[in-house]
Design an enzyme around this catalytic site. Structure first.
Site, PDB file in Angstrom:
ATOM      1  N   LYS A 108       7.387 101.835 -45.695  1.00  0.00           N
ATOM      2  CA  LYS A 108       6.865 101.544 -44.364  1.00  0.00           C
ATOM      3  C   LYS A 108       5.514 100.812 -44.541  1.00  0.00           C
ATOM      4  O   LYS A 108       4.700 101.221 -45.353  1.00  0.00           O
ATOM      5  CB  LYS A 108       6.684 102.847 -43.574  1.00  0.00           C
TER       6      LYS A 108
ATOM      7  N   GLU B 255      14.207 117.839 -30.660  1.00  0.00           N
ATOM      8  CA  GLU B 255      13.665 118.425 -29.426  1.00  0.00           C
ATOM      9  C   GLU B 255      14.486 119.628 -28.969  1.00  0.00           C
ATOM     10  O   GLU B 255      13.933 120.636 -28.517  1.00  0.00           O
ATOM     11  CB  GLU B 255      13.618 117.361 -28.327  1.00  0.00           C
TER      12      GLU B 255
ATOM     13  N   ARG C 217      15.703 115.155 -23.602  1.00  0.00           N
ATOM     14  CA  ARG C 217      16.788 115.399 -24.562  1.00  0.00           C
ATOM     15  C   ARG C 217      17.086 116.894 -24.721  1.00  0.00           C
ATOM     16  O   ARG C 217      18.124 117.285 -25.226  1.00  0.00           O
ATOM     17  CB  ARG C 217      16.413 114.784 -25.913  1.00  0.00           C
TER      18      ARG C 217
END
Ligand SMILES: Cc1ncc(C[n+]2csc(CCOP(=O)(O)OP(=O)(O)O)c2C)c(N)n1
Ligand SMILES: CC(=O)[C@@H](O)[C@H](O)COP(=O)(O)O
Ligand SMILES: [Mg+2]
Length: 589
Positions: free
Chosen positions: A248, A336, A364
Site C-alpha cells: 500500500k 460490523e 450492515r
C-alpha cells in the site's frame, strides 16, 4: 502532441497495443499522475498506488468493459478511472458535480458495480457470472479485486462459499497488502501472512478447500509476472483465486512508511511527500478525538468498560483505548455484524460496551442491532461517528439514515449531542449503566467547542432543552445541525426565534414539546438526516397524537441520495445550510 505515454492513452485499447515491456513506463507515469493530483485535490492515496501495476495488467489482459471488472470498496480505483476515459476529468474527483471517489455504474461502462462499502465485489461479480451462463455467454470473464481486510468480512465469505460450488468464469484477485486502513487483524490475516511469506501456497489452503483454483502469491508490482499469470488463468474454467502481494502506498516513500496516515493523507507536497500543515489557528477538536479521549478517561475509572471498532481504530480514535487498554479494546476487522453481536455477548456478562461504528457502516448490522441487542434490552452503547452528511465520500458514506432506521426500534435510546461537551456527558451517563441500549450519533470532523474538557455532568435521559428563548416561531433541532440554525439567526435580522435542542429523538421530551406547541404557532424542525421517518416525522407524529394544529415545517434531506462535495455545499443543496434556514425563517415568520 503527446509528451508521455499516458498522454496518448484514454482507454485500455490504447495501451493494449503496447508490448508488455512498455508497460512499466506506463505504470511509472500513472503512479506520478495519481500522486500529483491527490497531493492537491486530496482523496484516497495509498490503496490506489498499491494497485497501479495490477490495474494496468487487468485492463491489458482482459477485454474490459466486455469482461467484467468489479473493485471491492473502490477506493483503490483511481488508476482504473484514469485509464478508462476519465483522466481529463480526474481533477474533479470527489468534488461537487465531479466524478465520484468510487466506481459508479452511472459514471462509466467500465464501472460495472457501484461500491464504497467493502466486501461486495465477489457477490456482485458472481451474480454477473451466473447471468452470463444463463444467457449462454460462456466466454465473458468476471474479475473481483478484493483486499485482504475486505475478504475477511462475512459477506465476502458468503460470496466465496457460493462461488465455490459453481463452475462460473469468476476470478477473485486477493490484493494482499496486509493492511486495511489500519493493520489487518484476525486469523485470516495470520494465514495470509504465512502463505505470502512461504511464497508457495500453504498445505492448508483455505481457498482450495472452498473449491477455488488457487494460485500465487504473485508479486503485484511485477507486470510481466502478473500478465503471464492472468493470461494463464483466462484459460482455466471455474472459480479461481489469484493471491497477489502488493504494498500500500507503493512508489511514495512516506506513503509506504506511514500507510495509515497516507490512506487519505490530505494535501501533501507531491515532490517530497511531506504533508502540508493544516490551519495553525486553534480549532475545536474532531468529534472522534473527543470520543477517544473521553473513552480512555472513563475506562481508567471503570474496568468494566470495553471498546469495539470494526476496522476503524484510527478513524474512530478507538486506537487511543486500544493503546492504553489492549485487553479491553478490540478491532474486530471489517465485521460490523460480528462487532454488534460480540458487544451484545459482552453486555450479557455486565460489561459496559462502547461499540463505535460509522453510521453508514452500521447499516450492515441492522438486524443484529434489532435482534441481538434491542430485543434483549442489552445496554450496548453505540457510538455512531460520521452521522449526517459526510462530504466528499458521497452517497455511499453519508450517515443520513440512522435517526430514521434507529427511531423505529423498541427499547433503544437515540441521542444526538449538539457539541463535544454533550458527547462527553452522554458517554459518562451511559458509563454509569443504563438499563437500555443507546445510540449516540455525531458527525464527521470538527465540533464547535474550543473549551470542551469540562467536568462530566450526568444527563437526564429523554430531556431536551431551550437554548434560545423567543416569542416568535420555534425551531426544534437535534444534534450539531443547531450550529447552522444559530448562524442563520446571526446572519439574518430575524430575532425572537426560539431554539430548542431536543437531543433525544427517542424518547422524545413530550413535556417540553407540549410547552413548545402551546407557546409557538409556527414550528420548524431541522435535522442532518432524511426527513422520511426522521426527527421531523417524530414531531409530526407527536402533533397528530395530541391533535395539535400548529404550522409545522420539516427541514431535512428529501427522498434522495446526496452525492459528493463539501459538507457545506451538500447541506446547501439539502436545504439545511445557514442561508437556506434564514430564507425559510423569512418565509415562515
Ligand atoms: C462495510 C465497510 N466497513 C468499513 C469500511 C471502511 N474501509 C474503507 S477501506 C477499508 C480497508 C480496506 O482494506 P483492504 O480490503 O485490505 O483493501 P486495501 O485498502 O488494502 O486495498 C475500510 C475498513 C468500508 N468501506 N466498508
Ligand atoms: C474508503 C472508506 O470507506 C474509508 O476510507 C472512508 O472513506 C473513511 O472515512 P473517513 O475519512 O471519514 O474516516
Ligand atoms: Mg489491504
Amino acid at each position: 502532441m503527446a509528451t508521455t505515454l499516458l498522454d496518448s492513452i484514454q482507454y485500455p485499447e490504447d495501451f493494449r497495443k503496447l508490448a508488455p515491456g512498455q508497460l512499466p513506463q506506463l505504470a511509472k507515469e500513472l503512479r506520478k499522475f495519481i500522486i500529483d493530483i491527490v497531493a492537491t485535490k486530496e482523496g484516497h492515496l495509498g490503496a490506489s498506488l498499491g494497485v497501479v501495476e495490477l490495474t494496468i495488467a487487468l485492463h491489458y489482459v482482459f477485454n474490459t468493459p466486455d469482461d467484467i471488472l468489479v473493485w471491492d470498496v473502490g477506493h483503490q480505483a483511481y488508476g482504473h478511472k484514469i485509464l478508462t476515459g476519465r483522466k481529463d476529468d480526474f481533477h474533479t474527483n470527489r468534488r461537487l458535480n465531479g466524478i465520484s471517489g468510487f466506481p459508479k455504474i452511472a459514471e462509466s461502462v467500465y464501472d460495472t458495480f457501484g461500491v464504497g462499502h467493502s466486501s461486495t465485489a465477489i457477490s456482485a461479480a458472481l451474480g454477473m457470472a451466473i447471468a452470463a451462463q444463463l444467457n449462454g455467454d460462456s466466454k465473458r470473464q468476471h474479475i473481483a479485486v478484493v483486499g485482504d481486510a475486505s475478504i475477511a468480512s462475512g459477506m465476502a465469505f458468503e460470496g466465496l462459499n457460493h462461488a465455490g460450488v459453481t463452475n462460473t468464469n469468476l476470478l477473485v484477485i486477493l490484493n494482499d497488502n496486509a493492511i486495511g486502513i489500519d493493520p489487518s487483524v484476525g486469523a485470516l490475516k495470520e494465514y495470509l501472512t504465512r502463505a505470502s511469506v512461504k511464497k508457495t501456497p500453504n498445505q492448508d489452503n483455505i481457498f482450495e478447500a472452498l473449491n477455488f483454483d488457487y494460485s500465487g502469491p504473485v508479486d503485484g508490482h511485477n507486470l510481466i509476472a502478473l500478465i503471464q499469470e492472468l493470461e494463464r488463468l483466462k484459460t482455466v474454467q471455474g472459480p479461481k483465486l489469484l493471491h497477489v502481494i502488493t504494498k500500500k502506498g507503493k512508489g511514495l516513500r512516506q506513503a509506504e512508511k506511514d500507510q495509515v496516515k497516507y490512506h487519505a493523507p490530505g494535501k501533501f507536497d507531491s515532490n517530497t511527500g511531506e504533508l502540508l500543515p493544516k490551519s495553525s489557528v486553534l480549532q475545536p477538536p474532531k468529534f472522534q478525538d473527543v470520543f477517544g479521549i473521553t473513552l480512555v478517561e472513563l475506562a481508567e475509572k471503570n474496568p468494566k468498560i470495553i471498546g469495539i471498532t470494526p476496522a476503524m481504530p484510527t478513524g474512530s480514535s478507538l486506537k487511543l483505548m486500544m493503546d492504553k487498554f489492549p485487553q479491553r479494546a478490540f478491532d474486530v476487522g471489517i465485521a460490523e455484524q460480528h462487532a454488534v453481536t460480540f458487544a451484545a455477548g459482552l453486555a450479557t456478562q455486565g460489561m459496559l460496551v462502547f461499540c463505535n461504528i460509522y453510521s453508514t457502516f452500521l447499516q450492515r448490522a441492522y438486524d443484529q442491532v434489532i435482534h441481538d441487542v434491542c430485543l434483549q434490552k442489552l445496554p450496548v452503547i453505540f457510538c455512531l461517528d460520521r452521522s449526517g452528511i459526510v462530504g466528499e465520500d458521497g452517497a455511499t458514506h453519508h450517515g443520513i439514515f440512522d435517526l430514521a432506521y434507529l427511531r423505529c426500534i423498541p427499547n433503544l435510546i437515540v441521542f444526538a449531542p449538539r457539541n463535544e461537551v454533550e458527547l462527553r456527558n452522554i458517554m459518562y451517563t451511559a458509563s454509569l449503566g443504563l438499563n437500555l441500549p443507546i445510540a449516540i450519533r455525531y458527525p464527521r470532523g470538527r465540533g464547535s467547542t474550543i473549551d470542551w474538557r469540562k467536568p462530566f455532568t450526568k444527563k437526564e435521559i429523554g430531556k431536551g432543552e431551550c437554548i434560545k428563548e423567543g416569542n416568535n416561531l420555534a425551531i426544534l433541532s437535534i444534534g450539531t445541525i443547531v450550529k447552522n440554525v444559530e448562524k442563520a439567526l446571526t446572519e439574518s435580522s430575524i430575532q425572537e426565534v426560539a431554539i430548542y435542542d431536543l437531543g433525544f429523538i427517542k424518547p422524545l421530551d413530550e413535556k417540553l414539546l407540549h410547552a413548545v406547541f402551546k407557546k409557538h404557532k409556527t414550528i420548524i424542525t431541522i435535522e442532518d438526516g432524511v426527513k422520511s421517518g426522521g426527527f421531523g416525522s417524530a414531531i409530526l407524529e407527536f402533533a397528530a397524537n395530541y391533535d395539535y394544529k400548529n404550522t409545522i415545517h420539516v427541514a431535512g434531506i428529501e427522498d434522495q441520495f446526496p452525492e459528493h462535495g463539501s459538507v457545506e455545499e451538500l447541506q446547501e443543496l439539502c436545504g439545511i445550510s445557514p442561508i437556506k434556514i434564514s430564507q425559510l425563517l423569512k418565509k415562515l415568520q
